[in-house]
Design a protein around this motif. Structure first.
Motif, mmCIF file in Angstrom:
data_model
loop_
_atom_site.group_PDB
_atom_site.id
_atom_site.type_symbol
_atom_site.label_atom_id
_atom_site.label_comp_id
_atom_site.label_asym_id
_atom_site.label_seq_id
_atom_site.Cartn_x
_atom_site.Cartn_y
_atom_site.Cartn_z
ATOM 1 N N ALA A 208 1.005 -1.082 0.525
ATOM 2 C CA ALA A 208 -0.386 -0.151 0.081
ATOM 3 C C ALA A 208 0.858 1.094 -0.171
ATOM 4 O O ALA A 208 0.348 2.063 -0.218
ATOM 5 N N ALA A 209 1.980 0.989 0.653
ATOM 6 C CA ALA A 209 3.125 2.804 0.850
ATOM 7 C C ALA A 209 3.384 2.750 -0.329
ATOM 8 O O ALA A 209 3.883 3.665 -0.957
ATOM 9 N N GLU B 285 -6.904 1.618 10.630
ATOM 10 C CA GLU B 285 -6.513 3.178 11.084
ATOM 11 C C GLU B 285 -4.918 3.356 10.893
ATOM 12 O O GLU B 285 -4.443 4.543 10.332
ATOM 13 N N SER B 286 -4.779 2.867 12.195
ATOM 14 C CA SER B 286 -3.441 3.321 12.313
ATOM 15 C C SER B 286 -2.137 2.395 10.814
ATOM 16 O O SER B 286 -0.961 3.384 11.351
ATOM 17 N N ILE B 287 -2.492 1.403 10.775
ATOM 18 C CA ILE B 287 -1.455 0.946 9.470
ATOM 19 C C ILE B 287 -2.063 2.090 8.329
ATOM 20 O O ILE B 287 -0.505 2.352 8.024
ATOM 21 N N ARG B 288 -2.499 2.279 7.704
ATOM 22 C CA ARG B 288 -2.976 3.846 7.280
ATOM 23 C C ARG B 288 -2.015 5.272 7.548
ATOM 24 O O ARG B 288 -1.739 5.646 5.817
ATOM 25 N N ASN C 87 2.394 8.554 5.582
ATOM 26 C CA ASN C 87 3.827 8.807 6.068
ATOM 27 C C ASN C 87 4.561 8.874 5.096
ATOM 28 O O ASN C 87 5.412 9.570 4.261
ATOM 29 N N GLY C 88 4.586 7.156 4.745
ATOM 30 C CA GLY C 88 5.404 7.003 3.332
ATOM 31 C C GLY C 88 4.679 7.258 2.278
ATOM 32 O O GLY C 88 6.349 7.574 1.585
ATOM 33 N N ALA D 43 12.023 1.276 3.142
ATOM 34 C CA ALA D 43 13.119 2.145 4.101
ATOM 35 C C ALA D 43 11.942 2.998 3.958
ATOM 36 O O ALA D 43 12.317 3.737 5.500
ATOM 37 N N ASP D 44 11.273 3.997 2.514
ATOM 38 C CA ASP D 44 10.325 4.867 3.454
ATOM 39 C C ASP D 44 9.501 4.510 4.623
ATOM 40 O O ASP D 44 9.123 5.782 6.019
ATOM 41 N N LEU D 45 9.047 3.916 5.068
ATOM 42 C CA LEU D 45 7.937 3.399 6.093
ATOM 43 C C LEU D 45 9.057 3.553 7.710
ATOM 44 O O LEU D 45 8.647 3.429 8.260
ATOM 45 N N SER D 46 10.648 3.262 6.999
ATOM 46 C CA SER D 46 11.132 2.988 8.791
ATOM 47 C C SER D 46 11.837 4.906 8.675
ATOM 48 O O SER D 46 12.641 4.718 9.586
ATOM 49 N N ASP D 47 11.547 5.974 8.043
ATOM 50 C CA ASP D 47 12.047 7.349 8.570
ATOM 51 C C ASP D 47 13.233 7.353 7.388
ATOM 52 O O ASP D 47 14.042 8.189 8.189
ATOM 53 N N SER D 48 13.768 6.186 6.704
ATOM 54 C CA SER D 48 15.249 6.333 6.686
ATOM 55 C C SER D 48 15.823 6.662 5.156
ATOM 56 O O SER D 48 14.597 6.975 3.732
ATOM 57 N N GLU D 49 16.439 7.786 5.052
ATOM 58 C CA GLU D 49 17.208 7.933 3.931
ATOM 59 C C GLU D 49 17.789 7.377 2.701
ATOM 60 O O GLU D 49 17.745 7.118 2.147
#
Length: 512
Positions: free
Chosen positions: A211-212, A410-413, A418-419, A483-489
């Protein structure tokens, strides 16, 4: 006398303006010209009956109806109303001072009532673009057309109402809809929720990644493991449609005649789940009068193919090009139309005909080579285009009966959104790319760079699994999403390792 009004012809998901000209003069015949199909030619009988019902007359003179431009094929029965009104003015039975200020469409019943038509939204958009004052159409379609602002939407129930309105005898208030207000109030999320799913945490994780990043997924597992249940809940964690996406999807459903009389704007992401007996034309679109198929109806949403190997091989193969290009082109001798097809493909399948190959408890009863033949029903090139291959194992009894609360959609979304925001920022200078899955190869090289340790890991995986260049790109895209889901550049080794594990069908031993 010559009278003129305007209608419209829908081609693909766009509309072309059609001029309806009527000349009544000396003679006795009725001529309808301008490349009409059979349904348009039959309008003479419907128009004549409708006019007589309200005590008007069909001229007993030479009547020539021209639908211009003459090189565009006119199809369907929606030209009845403009033809009928133009005949009334040309025969001097009624005078309409503002007839040429409106686009008019509608199918007539024999008693003069109007029946709903297809493709109202693209027609309304074209009418506004061309600067018309308004759009006169069947009342049942008015709500759909009213989402186009700066255009008077006049819904009428009979040809008599249209006559009285145009002649000034009857005032009809244009239907007005606050599109943004309607859109944001319609964005209630589905009742089905990932909180209903016990166990299967690894599959939920794969769905979150899909989904992300907008990735395609195939789930392989025994009957009753929850594949369909998980797939149906995927739309509940996808980001909400933007207004532009909602209009795109609504146009396609309008052209296909899939919008009800009480609906005007699709505010939820489409979820299409065709049966495995579907034909290739029904899936990708086409026909003598080209119509959008299931992949276009799933535009901006999800296409779920349950029991993938049961679909005819030709049906699956025609999806390969749309999966890459995000659109489908339907070509005929005289016409070529494009339908958008930017969808997420979610597929599910059993690992073998009996369903229990690799099952932890039940024994597979399929003979030698049967599993291989079953898996071969899905071609390698199609599997290459699916980013995540996920094994679904049966839910254990303890997990099934557990009263522990599981994570809600909702929490997964929230994490998915954010991703997507990171991707939106990354691709702001690329208008045709909205998520990681849509990156072309040259962009993958720029954005999905990995360090030396990552290259070593990926090289080993490529050699052992025998992956293609396309599969290599898919792994990098999935790793970028993780990486995006982990907030990693940067794409780290653990991100790559997780992405590689989502290639189940590439592993040795899966062939049986």
């Amino acid at each position: 006398m010559v009278s003129k009004t305007f209608g419209s012809a829908v081609s693909g998901v766009d509309a072309n303006l059609i001029t309806v000209e009527v000349n009544v003069g000396q003679g006795t015949s009725f001529f309808l010209v301008g490349l009409p199909d059979s349904a348009v030619k039959e309008s003479q009988q419907r128009v004549e009956s409708a006019l007589k019902f309200y005590n008007y007359r069909m001229p007993r003179q030479k009547v020539v109806v021209n639908l211009a431009p003459a090189d565009i094929r006119k199809e369907g029965s929606a030209y009845d109303l403009p033809i009928g009104l133009a005949i009334l003015q040309a025969s001097e039975q009624v005078f309409f001072p503002d007839l040429e200020k409106y686009v008019i469409m509608g199918e007539l019943a024999l008693d003069g009532k109007l029946r709903p038509i297809k493709g109202v939204l693209p027609i309304a958009i074209e009418a506004r673009t061309k600067g018309f004052k308004g759009f006169i159409l069947p009342k049942e379609n008015a709500k759909e057309a009213s989402i186009v602002n700066n255009l008077d939407i006049i819904g009428v129930e009979t040809i008599q109402e249209a006559v009285k309105f145009l002649s000034g005898e009857l005032a009809i208030e244009p239907l007005v809809t606050d599109t943004r207000d309607l859109f944001y109030h319609s964005q209630d999320y589905s009742e089905i929720d990932f909180a209903d799913v016990q166990g299967q945490e690894n599959i939920k994780r794969a769905m979150e990644i899909a989904a992300a990043g907008g990735h395609n997924v195939i789930m392989i597992g025994p009957p009753g493991a929850g594949k369909t249940m998980l797939a149906k809940r995927l739309p509940s964690i996808l980001p909400a449609l933007s207004l532009q996406e909602a209009l795109e999807s609504t146009k396609i459903h309008s052209v296909a005649g899939k919008l009800g009389s009480d609906s005007s704007l699709l505010a939820r992401r489409p979820f299409r789940s065709p049966h495995h007996t579907i034909s290739d034309v029904a899936l990708v679109g086409g026909g003598g009068n080209p119509q959008p198929g299931e992949i276009s109806l799933a535009h901006n949403g999800v296409l779920f193919l349950d029991e993938l190997p049961e679909f005819k091989r030709t049906v699956l193969e025609v999806m390969r090009q749309p999966l890459e290009e995000r659109k489908v082109t339907i070509s005929r001798a005289k016409v070529s139309v494009d339908y958008p097809a930017n969808f997420m493909l979610i597929a599910s399948m059993n690992p073998c005909p009996c369903g229990y190959y690799n099952h932890p408890e039940k024994e597979c009863v399929c003979g030698p080579g049967i599993v291989q033949r079953y898996l071969n029903k899905v071609s390698g090139p199609l599997l290459d285009r699916i980013d995540l291959h996920v094994e679904v194992t049966p839910v254990k009894f303890d997990e099934m009966t557990s009263t522990r609360k599981t994570e809600s959609s909702e929490s997964i979304r929230t994490r998915v959104e954010n991703g997507r925001k990171r991707q939106e920022k990354r691709f702001k200078d690329h208008p045709d790319v909205f998520c990681n899955a849509m990156m072309p190869s040259h962009m993958v090289k720029q954005i999905c760079q990995i360090n030396a340790a990552g290259k070593t890991l990926l090289k080993t995986a490529m050699e052992r699994l025998g992956l293609s260049a396309r599969a290599y790109d898919r792994i990098l895209k999935v790793a970028r999403t993780i990486a995006d889901l982990s907030d990693s550049e940067d794409i780290k080794v653990e991100h790559l390792a997780e992405a590689i594990q989502y290639r189940s069908l590439d592993r040795e031993g899966w062939a049986g």
